[in-house]
Design an enzyme around this catalytic site. Structure first.
Site, mmCIF file in Angstrom:
data_model
loop_
_atom_site.group_PDB
_atom_site.id
_atom_site.type_symbol
_atom_site.label_atom_id
_atom_site.label_comp_id
_atom_site.label_asym_id
_atom_site.label_seq_id
_atom_site.Cartn_x
_atom_site.Cartn_y
_atom_site.Cartn_z
ATOM 1 N N ASP A 250 -0.065 -7.407 2.749
ATOM 2 C CA ASP A 250 1.272 -7.162 2.221
ATOM 3 C C ASP A 250 2.258 -7.144 3.388
ATOM 4 O OD1 ASP A 250 0.826 -4.777 3.517
ATOM 5 O OD2 ASP A 250 1.198 -3.500 1.768
ATOM 6 N N LYS B 181 -3.217 -11.362 -2.937
ATOM 7 C CA LYS B 181 -3.121 -10.016 -2.369
ATOM 8 C C LYS B 181 -3.654 -8.977 -3.345
ATOM 9 C CE LYS B 181 0.142 -7.192 -2.735
ATOM 10 N NZ LYS B 181 1.453 -6.498 -2.853
#
Length: 233
Positions: free
Chosen positions: A139, A121
């Site tokens: 996220d 991420k």
């Protein structure tokens, strides 16, 4: 409504109303962004922006961060989540940036993930924001909003599965923007506990609204009508 139609509505709305979305993290260069993104894991951007000025005043470059220990870094980030681990990550990140990358933040997801504290991420955020690559960082906001809107299948139960489905349907040049659209919509409108559906401009085609909110509204209306009829008898 077919998924392709949901994507069309999603892209049309945001390209029209928010053509230039940006991260809410404050940064001036790739080094500052990667530090901020590491700190932002399970922490608000607002809190990260509060601690960054003092941290960067003390460690303004990768070279100075590389010379620091976790104990040196900790006092500057004590108010973020998991400060002990993040202090260790930043100390290691500084050393690796200097030793392996000449003090420069790498531009590939694979190389970025070698850095301490940098997962997929975080790597996706960096290459998307700094290098404008078609990477989708997933996220909690992106994961939640993409499911609620019906952009991804219920079977997409991991961040990677959501990422793959989103990049499959969103034009490459819009992927960096779509990342911010989903995050900001999740942060301010489609919040986790009580989504603001009444104020949401996407409710007309939102899967969650149709299956949960509108259904409940119809049930409430039916119950109220039955109550009025009973009361008039």
């Amino acid at each position: 409504m077919r998924k392709t139609e949901r994507y069309r509505h999603f892209l049309e709305y945001f390209t029209t109303h928010f053509p230039q979305p940006e991260t809410e993290l404050h940064y001036r260069n790739p080094y500052e962004l990667i530090v901020a993104v590491v700190l932002s894991a399970q922490c608000t951007d607002k809190r990260v922006n509060q601690v960054m000025p003092a941290l960067l005043e003390q460690f303004p470059t990768p070279e100075q961060l590389a010379a620091a220990t976790a104990d040196d870094i900790f006092p500057f980030i004590r108010s973020v989540s998991y400060p002990n681990n993040k202090a260790k990550h930043l100390a290691g990140l500084g050393r690796m940036l200097l030793a392996d990358f000449g003090g420069e933040v790498p531009s590939s997801i694979e190389e970025l993930q070698r850095l301490p504290g940098v997962g997929r991420k975080t790597a996706n955020v960096v290459v998307s924001v700094i290098y404008n690559q078609p990477a989708m960082a997933v996220d909690t906001h992106v994961f939640r909003v993409s499911h609620r809107l019906g952009l991804v299948a219920r079977t997409a139960t991991t961040p990677l599965a959501v990422e793959k489905e989103l990049v499959q349907h969103i034009p490459q040049d819009l992927i960096p923007k779509a990342h911010h659209w989903l995050i900001l919509h999740g942060r301010y409108v489609c919040v986790a506990r009580q989504p603001k559906c009444a104020a949401c401009p996407l409710s007309g085609w939102c899967k969650y609204y149709a299956e949960v909110v509108a259904k409940q509204e119809r049930a409430n209306a039916k119950s109220n009508l039955a109550g009025r009829i009973t009361g008039n008898q």
